[in-house]
Design an enzyme around this catalytic site. Structure first.
Site, short mmCIF file in Angstrom:
data_model
loop_
_atom_site.label_atom_id
_atom_site.label_comp_id
_atom_site.label_asym_id
_atom_site.label_seq_id
_atom_site.Cartn_x
_atom_site.Cartn_y
_atom_site.Cartn_z
N SER A 167 0.83 -1.20 0.00
CA SER A 167 0.00 0.00 0.00
C SER A 167 0.88 1.26 0.00
CB SER A 167 -0.96 -0.06 1.19
OG SER A 167 -1.99 0.89 1.08
N ASP A 224 -8.72 -4.75 -6.39
CA ASP A 224 -8.23 -3.75 -5.43
C ASP A 224 -8.18 -2.38 -6.09
OD1 ASP A 224 -6.94 -2.35 -3.41
OD2 ASP A 224 -5.00 -3.32 -3.74
N HIS A 277 -7.71 -5.47 -1.12
CA HIS A 277 -6.45 -4.80 -0.81
C HIS A 277 -5.65 -5.61 0.21
CE1 HIS A 277 -3.72 -1.42 -0.68
NE2 HIS A 277 -3.92 -1.21 0.62
#
Length: 302
Positions: A167, A224, A277
């Site tokens: 991320s 995602d 995610h």
């Protein structure tokens, strides 16, 4: 408290959104291929990408074939970073993804493109621009992590340096990989960016390809939404190196050559939750929910 954080993040997002540019970098039409990197390396990198979500006091513990040798910061004002010595990937630095801290969130929503700071300028080709918030997050940890990487290289007599993260930590991975490629005599060994948002403009993407292409990989999981942001028509562009896991959390993964591959993750509409995610990447749980502390490598069965 959560509503306050969301409100502040929204205000920051509104203030920092750039004007649409309607200018796209290149789009690859190359057919997908099998993985160009061994699966165990991806599984190991995923475990080390998850580990910064875990707490302090874990030096000496193992993650797959790696020992945790250094950790610093707690993810409030500065993203946590950890360094490992891995039998397969060498000295590896990993950066934490976004936390509930407002300062961490602000790194994500400060979307303005900026020239590299003077400390990073020589690591990029002329014309490269980077997402401001990601640059700020990386510069906060840059000096201390570099010093520790050099110490670990000397301690373990190992010139292999790998970078990984998830991320926001994946965006920091891209910036660190370019920086270390320039600063270290032997450059980087590999870089694995899990669920990476777009981190710079088309010149940035080409810089990554020119300098660390073939050693840099970013991984998208299912639908995602994070790898889809910020949008390309705001002037952002992914480099080459996409590995797409589709369907989500499956063992169906392929490599999509070139930048923004026409057959890759851009073919699906993103799902606007974090379900895809945080998930399973190459048999390893990454993120809140699927991940464990310490991280487990390659233990998920399909």
């Amino acid at each position: 408290m959560r509503l306050i954080l969301l409100f502040l993040a929204f205000i920051s997002f509104v203030l920092c959104v750039p004007e649409p540019r309607k200018v796209f970098g290149p789009t690859s039409y190359e057919e997908p291929t099998s993985l160009p990197v061994d699966l165990p390396l991806l599984s190991q990198a995923a475990g080390m990408a998850h580990e910064p979500y875990c707490h302090f006091n874990d030096e000496g513990k193992t993650v797959g074939d790696a020992e945790i040798v250094w950790t610093k910061w707690i993810g409030l004002a500065v993203q946590r970073a950890k360094i490992f010595h891995s039998k397969s990937l060498g000295v590896t630095v990993s950066f934490e993804g976004t936390t509930a801290s407002i300062l961490s969130i602000l790194h994500d929503v400060n979307l303005a493109l900026r020239d590299p700071p003077k400390e990073l300028n020589d690591a990029y080709d002329e014309g490269s621009q980077l997402l401001s918030g990601f640059v700020d997050a990386y510069m906060d940890v840059r000096d201390d992590t570099y010093a520790e990487i050099v110490k670990c290289m000397q301690k373990y007599n190992d010139t292999r340096v790998t970078v990984t993260g998830h991320s926001l930590g994946a965006a920091m991975t891209a910036l660190a990989a370019m920086d270390l490629e320039h600063r270290l005599e032997h450059g980087i060994y590999k870089a694995f960016a899990f669920a990476m948002p777009r981190t710079g403009n088309a010149k940035f993407a080409s810089s990554v390809d020119n300098r660390i292409g073939g050693r840099f990989f970013y991984i998208a999981n299912g639908r995602d939404w994070v790898p889809h942001m910020p949008p390309r028509d705001w002037g952002f562009q992914h480099p080459s190196g996409q590995v797409w896991i589709n369907p989500v959390n499956s063992d169906n993964w392929k490599f999509y050559p070139g930048q923004e591959n026409h057959f890759g993750a851009n073919t699906v509409d993103p799902i606007w939750t974090f379900d895809d995610h945080h998930g399973y990447y190459f048999g390893t749980g990454v993120g809140h929910g699927p991940g464990t502390c310490p991280a487990s490598v390659g233990t998920h069965t399909y």
